[in-house]
Design a protein around this motif. Sequence first.
Motif, short mmCIF file in Angstrom:
data_model
loop_
_atom_site.label_atom_id
_atom_site.label_comp_id
_atom_site.label_asym_id
_atom_site.label_seq_id
_atom_site.Cartn_x
_atom_site.Cartn_y
_atom_site.Cartn_z
N THR A 78 0.79 -1.22 0.08
CA THR A 78 0.18 -0.15 -0.11
C THR A 78 0.86 1.19 0.17
OG1 THR A 78 -0.11 -0.16 2.54
CG2 THR A 78 -1.90 -0.90 1.04
N LEU A 79 0.23 2.30 -0.43
CA LEU A 79 0.87 3.71 -0.52
C LEU A 79 1.44 4.15 0.82
CD1 LEU A 79 -1.05 5.17 -3.45
CD2 LEU A 79 1.36 4.55 -3.53
N PRO A 80 2.60 5.06 0.97
CA PRO A 80 2.77 5.66 2.30
C PRO A 80 2.10 6.93 2.28
CG PRO A 80 4.56 5.95 0.78
CD PRO A 80 3.45 5.11 -0.18
N LEU A 81 2.29 7.52 3.48
CA LEU A 81 1.79 8.91 3.53
C LEU A 81 0.30 9.14 3.13
CD1 LEU A 81 4.87 10.78 1.88
CD2 LEU A 81 4.55 10.34 4.23
N ALA A 82 -0.50 8.27 3.46
CA ALA A 82 -1.91 8.15 3.34
C ALA A 82 -2.54 9.59 3.54
CB ALA A 82 -2.75 7.03 3.61
N GLU A 83 -1.89 9.94 4.79
CA GLU A 83 -2.53 11.01 5.77
C GLU A 83 -2.45 12.33 4.82
OE1 GLU A 83 1.33 10.77 6.91
OE2 GLU A 83 -0.42 9.32 6.73
N ASP A 84 -1.52 12.25 4.09
CA ASP A 84 -0.79 13.58 3.11
C ASP A 84 -0.78 13.31 1.62
OD1 ASP A 84 0.36 16.06 2.25
OD2 ASP A 84 1.52 16.01 4.07
N PRO A 85 -2.00 13.49 1.10
CA PRO A 85 -2.11 13.12 -0.35
C PRO A 85 -1.07 13.97 -1.18
CG PRO A 85 -4.29 13.16 0.46
CD PRO A 85 -3.43 13.78 1.54
N ALA A 86 -1.02 15.19 -0.83
CA ALA A 86 -0.01 16.05 -1.58
C ALA A 86 1.30 15.75 -1.48
CB ALA A 86 -0.08 17.41 -1.13
N ALA A 87 1.76 15.11 -0.48
CA ALA A 87 3.09 14.88 -0.01
C ALA A 87 3.44 13.41 -0.76
CB ALA A 87 3.65 14.65 1.31
N GLN A 88 2.37 12.47 -0.78
CA GLN A 88 2.40 11.12 -1.19
C GLN A 88 2.67 11.52 -2.54
OE1 GLN A 88 -1.34 8.67 -1.87
NE2 GLN A 88 -0.48 7.83 -0.05
N THR A 89 1.64 12.11 -3.38
CA THR A 89 1.96 12.36 -4.89
C THR A 89 3.26 12.85 -5.30
OG1 THR A 89 -0.46 12.51 -5.42
CG2 THR A 89 1.16 13.41 -6.78
N ARG A 90 3.85 13.74 -4.58
CA ARG A 90 4.95 14.52 -4.81
C ARG A 90 6.34 13.50 -4.60
NH1 ARG A 90 7.99 17.36 -8.01
NH2 ARG A 90 9.59 18.42 -7.03
N LEU A 92 6.07 10.00 -5.03
CA LEU A 92 5.78 9.22 -6.21
C LEU A 92 6.42 9.89 -7.54
CD1 LEU A 92 2.50 7.65 -5.53
CD2 LEU A 92 4.58 6.68 -4.66
N GLU A 93 6.03 11.05 -7.73
CA GLU A 93 6.49 11.76 -8.83
C GLU A 93 7.90 11.78 -8.66
OE1 GLU A 93 5.97 16.23 -10.66
OE2 GLU A 93 5.60 15.94 -8.61
N LEU A 94 8.58 12.00 -7.74
CA LEU A 94 10.17 12.38 -7.52
C LEU A 94 10.95 10.92 -7.74
CD1 LEU A 94 10.59 14.69 -4.60
CD2 LEU A 94 11.12 15.28 -7.12
N LEU A 95 10.11 9.78 -7.31
CA LEU A 95 11.00 8.50 -7.55
C LEU A 95 10.67 8.10 -9.00
CD1 LEU A 95 9.62 6.41 -4.54
CD2 LEU A 95 11.98 6.95 -5.04
N ARG A 96 9.43 8.32 -9.32
CA ARG A 96 9.42 7.94 -10.70
C ARG A 96 10.36 8.77 -11.63
NH1 ARG A 96 5.80 10.06 -14.86
NH2 ARG A 96 5.34 8.70 -16.50
N ALA A 97 10.44 10.11 -11.38
CA ALA A 97 11.62 10.92 -12.09
C ALA A 97 13.00 10.47 -12.03
CB ALA A 97 11.47 12.31 -11.50
N ARG A 98 13.15 10.05 -10.85
CA ARG A 98 14.82 9.56 -10.69
C ARG A 98 14.97 8.28 -11.29
NH1 ARG A 98 20.01 10.02 -10.42
NH2 ARG A 98 21.08 8.43 -9.07
N TYR A 99 13.90 7.48 -11.44
CA TYR A 99 13.87 6.09 -12.30
C TYR A 99 14.32 6.59 -13.64
CZ TYR A 99 12.86 1.42 -14.04
OH TYR A 99 12.84 0.19 -14.61
N LEU A 100 13.74 7.65 -14.14
CA LEU A 100 13.79 8.01 -15.64
C LEU A 100 15.25 8.49 -15.72
CD1 LEU A 100 12.98 8.57 -18.53
CD2 LEU A 100 11.88 10.69 -17.76
N ASP A 101 15.54 9.30 -14.61
CA ASP A 101 16.94 10.16 -14.70
C ASP A 101 18.03 9.08 -14.60
OD1 ASP A 101 18.28 12.83 -13.81
OD2 ASP A 101 19.11 11.03 -12.53
N ILE A 102 17.71 7.99 -14.28
CA ILE A 102 18.91 6.76 -14.11
C ILE A 102 18.95 6.34 -15.69
CG2 ILE A 102 19.54 4.64 -13.13
CD1 ILE A 102 18.04 5.43 -10.72
N GLN A 103 17.76 6.13 -16.08
CA GLN A 103 17.65 5.82 -17.54
C GLN A 103 18.46 6.52 -18.69
OE1 GLN A 103 13.47 5.10 -18.03
NE2 GLN A 103 13.54 2.92 -18.15
N LEU A 104 18.23 7.78 -18.32
CA LEU A 104 18.82 8.76 -19.31
C LEU A 104 20.17 8.69 -19.21
CD1 LEU A 104 16.12 11.51 -19.29
CD2 LEU A 104 16.49 9.92 -21.10
#
Length: 263
Positions: A78-90, A92-104
Amino acid sequence: MEPLNEFFSWNLRHINAEGERLMTEDELLELFERMEADDLPETAMSMGQADGYMTALVIAPDPVMLHQWMEAIFGQPTLPLAEDPAAQTRLLELLRARYLDIQLRLATPRSQITTDNLFTPLHADVDPGDCITPYQLDADGLRRGDWTLRDWAQGFRTAVSEDLSWDELIEDPDDYHLISPIVLFDLGHNPDRPEQQIDQDDAFAQLLITTLYELMAWWRDPHRRAVREQLARMPLLRQSVKVGRNDPCPCGSGKKYKKCCGA
């Protein structure tokens, strides 16, 4: 909290993706701080472990679904930070961006690598009080204390242990040594060269980075890729004749299979 695999189909459509680009220093620092924050579950990887884990996934030949590798990073389905949706989304966004960053970064041709696009592992600085130098081993032969890139190497090796495709490299008599720098930083010492202080010599960190580019190229060698694709298209063959439940047991007992090994 929502299951990771059910949430991502909605969430990733609402992440502020800005195309394929490298992360900025400020974004990397923000990701590091969010991954090291106290509000994440205790099961979550450290930033160093998560970065090593994602790096191994990027290098490996077989892609892993987004929800699967994030589940591994958070240590829960399950997702972390359920009590703070904005922090949770941010996050996830940064992790996904780092994954792409590593690829590039790792896909950058050698002739085009600069100090700005060079891949470097994300990891925490080690408290001098936690780093024992010269290194010491305990009764089990494990290094005491902490050292630079320990968490990162642990995350990388975790991903390798979960993916059987890495056996192709590990069992290759000519190129298995490519995994050695990761193993050395996981161990914290070189069993074959006890005098080496691998985390106190910048040359070893540089060797690790160079090896990651070599691993990326090894998996993407056109000949190796063609062989893998050919094997993937081959039909699976039954390794032995199927035995009916009323047939004689192949073990030679003289009983019917259902009364013997098939019971």
